[in-house]
Design an enzyme around this catalytic site. Structure first.
Site, short mmCIF file in Angstrom:
data_model
loop_
_atom_site.label_atom_id
_atom_site.label_comp_id
_atom_site.label_asym_id
_atom_site.label_seq_id
_atom_site.Cartn_x
_atom_site.Cartn_y
_atom_site.Cartn_z
N GLY A 46 0.66 -1.08 0.00
CA GLY A 46 -0.01 -0.11 0.20
C GLY A 46 0.80 1.25 -0.03
N GLU A 47 0.65 2.08 0.77
CA GLU A 47 1.44 3.57 1.15
C GLU A 47 2.10 3.29 2.31
OE1 GLU A 47 2.07 4.87 -2.02
OE2 GLU A 47 4.00 5.62 -0.78
N SER A 48 3.47 2.87 2.50
CA SER A 48 4.13 2.70 4.08
C SER A 48 3.81 4.04 4.90
CB SER A 48 5.69 2.47 3.73
OG SER A 48 6.22 3.73 3.12
N CYS A 79 6.30 -5.16 0.32
CA CYS A 79 6.56 -4.02 -0.20
C CYS A 79 6.19 -2.92 0.89
CB CYS A 79 5.31 -3.92 -1.27
SG CYS A 79 6.13 -2.63 -2.52
N ARG A 108 13.21 3.03 -0.42
CA ARG A 108 11.69 3.07 -1.02
C ARG A 108 11.82 3.33 -2.57
NH1 ARG A 108 7.91 7.59 1.26
NH2 ARG A 108 6.27 6.28 0.51
N ILE A 136 5.47 -3.49 -7.58
CA ILE A 136 4.68 -2.25 -7.85
C ILE A 136 5.30 -1.09 -7.02
CG2 ILE A 136 2.76 -1.32 -7.60
CD1 ILE A 136 1.39 -4.19 -7.91
N ARG A 137 6.28 -0.41 -7.67
CA ARG A 137 6.94 0.84 -6.77
C ARG A 137 7.65 0.06 -5.60
NH1 ARG A 137 3.22 4.59 -4.85
NH2 ARG A 137 5.17 6.01 -4.82
N HIS A 172 5.12 -8.69 -4.31
CA HIS A 172 3.45 -9.15 -3.81
C HIS A 172 3.38 -10.70 -4.13
CE1 HIS A 172 2.23 -4.74 -3.28
NE2 HIS A 172 3.22 -4.77 -4.06
N GLU A 174 0.96 -12.01 -2.89
CA GLU A 174 -0.65 -12.21 -2.76
C GLU A 174 -1.29 -11.89 -4.27
OE1 GLU A 174 1.21 -9.81 -1.93
OE2 GLU A 174 0.04 -7.95 -2.21
N1 GLN Z 1 6.01 2.80 -2.89
C1 GLN Z 1 5.38 2.25 -1.61
C2 GLN Z 1 5.86 2.94 -0.07
O1 GLN Z 1 6.70 3.06 0.19
C3 GLN Z 1 5.12 0.94 -1.47
C4 GLN Z 1 4.16 0.18 -2.69
C5 GLN Z 1 3.71 -0.98 -2.56
O2 GLN Z 1 3.47 -1.45 -1.24
N2 GLN Z 1 3.18 -1.65 -3.55
O3 GLN Z 1 5.47 2.97 0.65
#
Ligand code: GLN
Length: 200
Positions: A46-48, A79, A108, A136-137, A172, A174
């Protein structure tokens, strides 16, 4: 045995499904009370920064840290979850929220813009066959302490690591139908159950 998925933001339902695929009782964790019954916790992607702030607001930071350090909770971060578990974060925001559970330094969004999302085959140490890593990112592990086992690496760097009851992946698992990494984590959680039994 129950395993919880931190249900604040991110790929929650996919993790719940993978745990069910492993024939394990999967529950959502949103508050400290729901933590007490689980042997393991998955911190999803998600977004940390968002997940970290909401962990603090929910009063979960202390209980997660204490249960983990006392050997009563296995944790698997994917992630953003990996970022949250790291001791040190490069390219985090100012006051990047952290649980500081694992002796790893992560960068990150380590893959830059054009490669923010991709899939690649990789070797996860305990498995004979490769698996598909969905990135993903994603972060990369830049440094790992002595007690940390490198579980997977790609040419760009380390993408999976384990330290005792802690497991983290940049990718990921999942998001594919492959349940092997979730099964591996379930086995880590079964050891926790044994520890709990011995303590009782
Ligand atoms: N770039 C996101 C982060 O730092 C992580 C991306 C993800 O969980 N898919 O927080």
């Amino acid at each position: 045995m129950k395993i919880g998925v931190l249900s604040i933001q991110g790929a929650v339902s996919e993790h719940l499904q993978r745990l069910k695929d492993c024939s394990v009782e999967a529950v959502t964790v949103k508050d400290p009370a729901s933590l007490s019954s689980v042997s393991g916790l998955i911190i999803p992607g998600g977004e940390s920064t968002t997940i970290g702030k909401l962990i603090e607001l929910a009063g979960l930071k202390g209980p997660i840290t204490e249960l983990s350090k006392s050997g009563n909770l296995a944790i698997f971060g994917t992630c953003a979850g990996m970022v949250l578990m790291a001791r040190q974060v490069i390219d985090g925001v100012e006051k990047q929220p952290k649980l500081e559970l694992m002796d790893i330094q992560v960068k990150r969004n380590a893959f830059g813009r054009q490669k923010e999302s991709f899939e690649t085959e990789l070797n996860f140490k305990p498995f004979e066959q490769t698996l598909t890593g969905v990135f993903i990112r994603s972060p990369l592990v830049r440094e790992a302490g002595e007690g940390v086992e490198i579980m997977a690496a790609i040419p760009e760097g380390i993408v999976a690591a384990r330290q005792g009851n802690l497991l983290a992946t940049s990718f990921h698992p999942e998001l594919t139908n492959d349940t092997r990494i979730h099964q591996y984590f379930v086995d880590m959680c079964r050891n926790i159950k044994e520890v709990k039994k011995i303590k009782v």
